[in-house]
Scaffold this motif. Structure first.
Motif, short mmCIF file in Angstrom:
data_model
loop_
_atom_site.label_atom_id
_atom_site.label_comp_id
_atom_site.label_asym_id
_atom_site.label_seq_id
_atom_site.Cartn_x
_atom_site.Cartn_y
_atom_site.Cartn_z
N VAL A 118 38.71 37.42 48.78
CA VAL A 118 37.40 37.92 48.35
C VAL A 118 37.53 38.54 46.96
CG1 VAL A 118 35.64 39.68 48.76
CG2 VAL A 118 36.50 38.32 50.67
N PHE A 119 38.61 39.33 46.78
CA PHE A 119 38.79 39.99 45.49
C PHE A 119 39.10 38.98 44.38
CE2 PHE A 119 40.44 43.60 48.32
CZ PHE A 119 39.15 44.06 48.51
N PRO A 166 41.96 39.59 50.51
CA PRO A 166 42.56 39.38 49.17
C PRO A 166 41.89 38.24 48.41
CG PRO A 166 44.26 39.51 50.86
CD PRO A 166 42.95 39.42 51.58
N GLU A 220 44.79 49.48 34.78
CA GLU A 220 44.44 49.45 36.20
C GLU A 220 43.87 48.10 36.60
OE1 GLU A 220 42.85 52.79 39.28
OE2 GLU A 220 42.16 52.86 37.23
N ARG A 221 43.03 47.59 35.70
CA ARG A 221 42.42 46.29 35.97
C ARG A 221 43.46 45.18 35.94
NH1 ARG A 221 37.53 43.92 35.96
NH2 ARG A 221 37.56 41.73 35.39
N MET A 277 35.07 40.71 42.89
CA MET A 277 34.28 40.25 44.03
C MET A 277 33.01 39.57 43.56
SD MET A 277 34.62 43.53 46.51
CE MET A 277 33.76 43.03 47.99
N ARG A 278 32.59 38.59 44.33
CA ARG A 278 31.33 37.95 44.04
C ARG A 278 30.20 38.89 44.46
NH1 ARG A 278 31.18 31.86 45.12
NH2 ARG A 278 33.03 31.19 43.99
N LEU A 291 45.37 45.58 47.68
CA LEU A 291 45.18 44.14 47.83
C LEU A 291 44.60 43.50 46.58
CD1 LEU A 291 43.88 43.85 51.50
CD2 LEU A 291 46.19 43.56 50.62
N GLY A 292 44.40 44.30 45.55
CA GLY A 292 43.97 43.70 44.28
C GLY A 292 42.49 43.80 43.98
N ALA A 318 45.45 45.25 39.04
CA ALA A 318 44.71 44.72 40.18
C ALA A 318 44.73 43.20 40.16
CB ALA A 318 43.27 45.24 40.15
N LYS A 319 44.50 42.64 38.98
CA LYS A 319 44.52 41.18 38.83
C LYS A 319 45.91 40.64 39.16
CE LYS A 319 40.34 40.30 37.50
NZ LYS A 319 39.49 39.49 38.37
N ASP A 349 29.43 38.69 48.11
CA ASP A 349 30.38 39.40 48.96
C ASP A 349 30.13 40.90 48.92
OD1 ASP A 349 31.77 37.16 49.85
OD2 ASP A 349 32.90 37.08 47.98
N ILE A 369 52.31 50.86 42.62
CA ILE A 369 51.44 51.81 43.31
C ILE A 369 51.73 53.22 42.82
CG2 ILE A 369 50.77 52.74 45.56
CD1 ILE A 369 51.52 50.04 46.77
N ARG A 383 48.11 42.00 41.12
CA ARG A 383 48.32 42.06 42.57
C ARG A 383 47.63 40.90 43.26
NH1 ARG A 383 46.98 48.10 42.75
NH2 ARG A 383 48.99 49.07 42.44
N GLN A 384 46.40 40.61 42.82
CA GLN A 384 45.66 39.50 43.41
C GLN A 384 46.47 38.21 43.36
OE1 GLN A 384 41.99 38.94 41.33
NE2 GLN A 384 41.15 40.91 41.96
N HIS A 404 37.50 36.27 44.00
CA HIS A 404 36.27 35.51 43.74
C HIS A 404 36.31 34.11 44.33
CE1 HIS A 404 34.47 38.21 40.57
NE2 HIS A 404 35.68 38.71 40.75
N MET A 405 37.10 33.91 45.37
CA MET A 405 37.14 32.59 45.97
C MET A 405 35.87 32.41 46.80
SD MET A 405 40.09 30.99 48.38
CE MET A 405 41.40 31.07 47.16
#
Lengths: 274, 451
Positions: A121-122, A119, A86-87, B1-2, B342-343, A90-91, B5, A66, A93-94, A124-125
């Motif tokens: 949602v990010f 988490p 950054e991307r 994100m989808r 949170l990613g 993020a991945k 969503d 962070i 962290r996911q 793509h579940m």
């Protein structure tokens, strides 16, 4: 899937090497973290213990990517997180990191269930699957009857449970907890700590927690005392010895607890603060 | 994100700040409404303009009369001049650029005689070659004068006028007769009072054996008859031979000068240019363009004002969308920080804000389109005092009949799509910078923010 590697007890999941963080306030330089090196082993519960302003929170933020390091390097699972895009971060962290905050940091516009879902949602579940996972997670933390409640309709302890459910829902390898019980009374604090530790041990997850509370620090396998941005001493709770340097002998090992489930939380050995 | 969503979350966020969203949307609605109505009025004016043109003749036609009125730049009459319209002038004009067709015009007056009945005759004599170039109406029967047979007289739809008794037994009780051009025997006679007939000669009577009739046009064609110039010169010579010696000379002289010259220009944009050239030659000319120009200009000015208002209100709504988004980012700083920790990838955060801004534009556009249909309906129903003057002004100059059903505002199918498109684009554009700003928020500071 990662069972095999997780069972490798000598593996360092986090390596902090000569980490240094300097804040510039106008002309003044404030050294928040001063040349700190230590390792965190897979499955370990590590506590960064120190007074407020000792730099422990900064250290946590540095480890979580962070905040940016001034010098040194931090490797998580062999990745230099300071060099990540950054991307990429993020991945990362996911998939790898979970967070529990002192002030919970839930989204007040969302229900408990939606917060825990976030988490995923990010990641793509799909909706159905993540709903199921989030619901199960909330049931696990004892909030099965609070799914549709907004954070503002819940007590601090309940909110932090939602926070814990959110941190663990994507089954991360490492969970960072920044004063997770800072806003809670002592009884609730204990419940929350038992919950965190129980869940982590059940899934062989690594925890890095920051606290200024000595009682809470006792939950950890290893305690790193931080003072003025430096490591004062490292206490290995499992081995019971104290080392002045960062290198600590691996003793006992987290395997002792791997069979444990949430049901066994109450039976956790009470660590007596010496 | 989808995507699903993203959409759900964006809608939820908009709904969370209902009042602000509604106010912002309102701005877009007004902008969209103005733009659609402006363009629809433009279409309405174009339509009524086309109607007028059909009614009053071609816009590309220029006429030169024996008396030329002179106007100043503001269209005020300042004088007039006699103009000699000769064969030379016709040829000079024929040689000019952009002139598609030119003809001398002679108006002849006389009477149609059918047995005991008669009727007034007014015939326009023109060069037979120009009927096609001037886009004359189609014929119900017969043919236009051509090189093989130039003797045809073409009657407009309402020609000839009703026949009445030449010498009624009682003036109180004049009998009328419907004459059938194709069946009844009809003669044409020049007016007798102009020139004196040689009493030893038989009166000139032209039997109308070769006639044609136009379909109804609701234009001036309906009230005229047309004859070929060459044929006219032939019969005029015959007529002159029946006159006294003095009058014959006078009558013959009339052939040297025409009463009017009509010409057709290849393009509406060249009408003024050709008129200016004719003016340089020393002749005043007229065209429908002259009359319609103020109308066109007034309507264009009005449209420009509306369009300006539309653009301004769109601009204002763009600012308001940007403001809403910036406010929303301030309020949601912490939320954005949490999402980042949170990613949530930066792209998703940007998409979320862009989507929210675009959605404001879209909702505003949809409502704006709805309102513009309503406004269009109201303008067409009650807008006459405001728009009627503009649309019908050309008509009043030319003494045309009032157009019964006028649409001041017409919305073609593409227009709602255009309005919607503009609204969405304005939303996205004004959301772009706030969205970029949202992505720049540092996670650590956002988390520390209290709210």
């Amino acid at each position: 899937m990662l069972k095999q590697s997780r069972n490798n007890k000598s593996e360092n999941i986090i390596e902090v090497k000569n980490a240094r963080k300097i804040y510039r306030m106008g002309k003044e330089k404030i050294v928040a973290v001063d040349d700190v090196s230590f390792n965190v082993k897979r499955g370990e519960f590590l506590c960064l213990y120190g007074a407020s302003g000792s730099g422990k929170s900064t250290l946590l933020n540095l480890m979580a990517g962070i905040e940016k390091l001034t010098a040194g390097q931090i490797m998580i699972k062999g990745h230099n997180i300071q060099r990540m895009s950054e991307r990429g971060l993020a991945k990362f962290r996911q998939n790898t990191l979970g967070f529990v905050f002192q002030s919970y940091n839930l989204l007040n516009s969302m229900t408990a269930l939606e917060n825990v879902e976030l988490p995923l949602v990010f990641k793509h579940m799909n909706r159905k699957k993540r709903r199921r996972l989030a619901r199960q997670m909330l049931i696990n933390v004892g909030l099965g009857d609070r799914l549709k409640h907004k954070p503002t309709e819940m007590s601090g302890g309940q909110q932090q449970r939602v926070g814990i459910a959110r941190a663990f829902v994507s089954n991360p390898e490492i969970v960072f907890a920044d004063e997770p019980t800072g806003n809670l009374d002592s009884k609730t604090s204990r419940e929350v700590m038992d919950l965190i530790k129980g869940m982590a041990k059940a899934n062989h997850q690594t925890i890095v927690m920051v606290t200024h509370d000595k009682d809470l620090a006792m939950y950890a396998d290893r305690i790193i005392h931080i003072r003025d941005g430096r490591i004062e001493k490292i206490v290995d709770q499992l081995a019971g010895n104290t080392a002045e340097t960062a290198e600590t002998a691996e003793a006992g090992g987290p395997e002792e607890n791997t069979g444990q489930t949430e049901q066994g939380l109450e039976a956790l050995p009470a660590h007596n603060p010496g | 994100m989808r995507i699903s969503d993203l959409l759900r979350m964006g809608l939820k966020n908009l709904f969370r700040r209902k009042v602000r969203t509604i106010l912002t949307v309102l701005g877009v609605v007004i902008g969209c409404l103005f733009i659609i109505i402006t363009i629809s009025i433009g279409h309405g004016m174009d339509r009524s303009f086309e109607k007028q043109v059909k009614e009053y003749g071609s816009l590309t036609t220029i006429t030169i009369d024996t008396y030329g009125a002179i106007y100043d730049d503001n269209g005020n009459w300042v004088g007039g001049q006699e103009q000699k319209l000769t064969k030379d002038l016709v040829e000079q004009i024929r040689a000019m650029d952009h002139v598609r067709a030119v003809t001398p015009v002679i108006y002849i007056y006389g009477r149609y005689i059918s047995g005991k009945y008669e009727s007034g005759a007014n015939i326009m004599v023109m060069d037979r070659s120009v009927f096609e170039a001037f886009e004359f109406p189609e014929l119900m029967f017969g043919e236009y004068p051509n090189d093989e047979d130039n003797s045809t007289i073409v009657f407009g739809y309402n020609q000839p006028w009703e026949f009445y008794e030449s010498n009624p037994t009682s003036w109180m009780n004049v009998k009328y007769k419907q004459v059938d051009l194709q069946k009844d025997k009809i003669f044409f006679k020049f007016d007798e009072w102009r020139y004196q007939r040689n009493p030893r000669r038989k009166e000139f009577m032209l039997p109308l054996t070769n006639v044609a009739k136009m379909v109804e046009t609701k234009a001036e064609y309906d009230y005229n008859a047309y004859m070929d110039l060459e044929y006219f010169e032939k019969i005029y010579m015959q007529y002159c031979n029946t006159l006294t010696l003095d009058d014959r000379k006078k009558a013959m002289k009339e052939l040297d000068e025409y009463q009017q010259i009509m010409l057709n220009v290849d393009n509406i944009d060249h009408v003024e240019e050709v008129q200016d050239k004719i003016k340089e030659m020393g002749y005043q000319s007229n065209s429908l363009m002259q009359y319609l120009k103020p109308t066109i200009e007034a309507s264009k000015t009005l449209q420009l004002i509306f369009l300006f208002l539309g653009a301004v209100s769109m601009f204002v709504s763009a600012i308001s969308i940007a403001n809403t988004m910036v406010m929303s980012i301030y309020e949601r700083t912490k939320e954005i920080g949490i999402m980042k920790v949170l990613g949530c990838v930066v792209k998703d955060i940007r998409m979320l804000f862009l989507y929210e801004a675009g959605m404001i534009g879209f909702i505003g556009g949809v409502i704006g389109v709805g309102f513009s249909y309503l406004a269009s309906y109201l303008i067409n129903k009650y807008g006459k005092p405001l728009f009627g003057a503009l649309v019908n002004r050309g008509g009043s100059y030319l003494g045309g009949t009032e157009v019964a059903e006028v649409s001041y505002s017409i919305i073609p199918l593409y227009l709602p799509l255009l309005g919607l498109g503009i609204s969405v684009v304005v939303g996205l554009l004004s959301g772009y910078f706030p969205a970029r700003r949202a992505t720049k928020i540092s996670a650590i500071e956002a988390i520390r923010t209290e709210n």
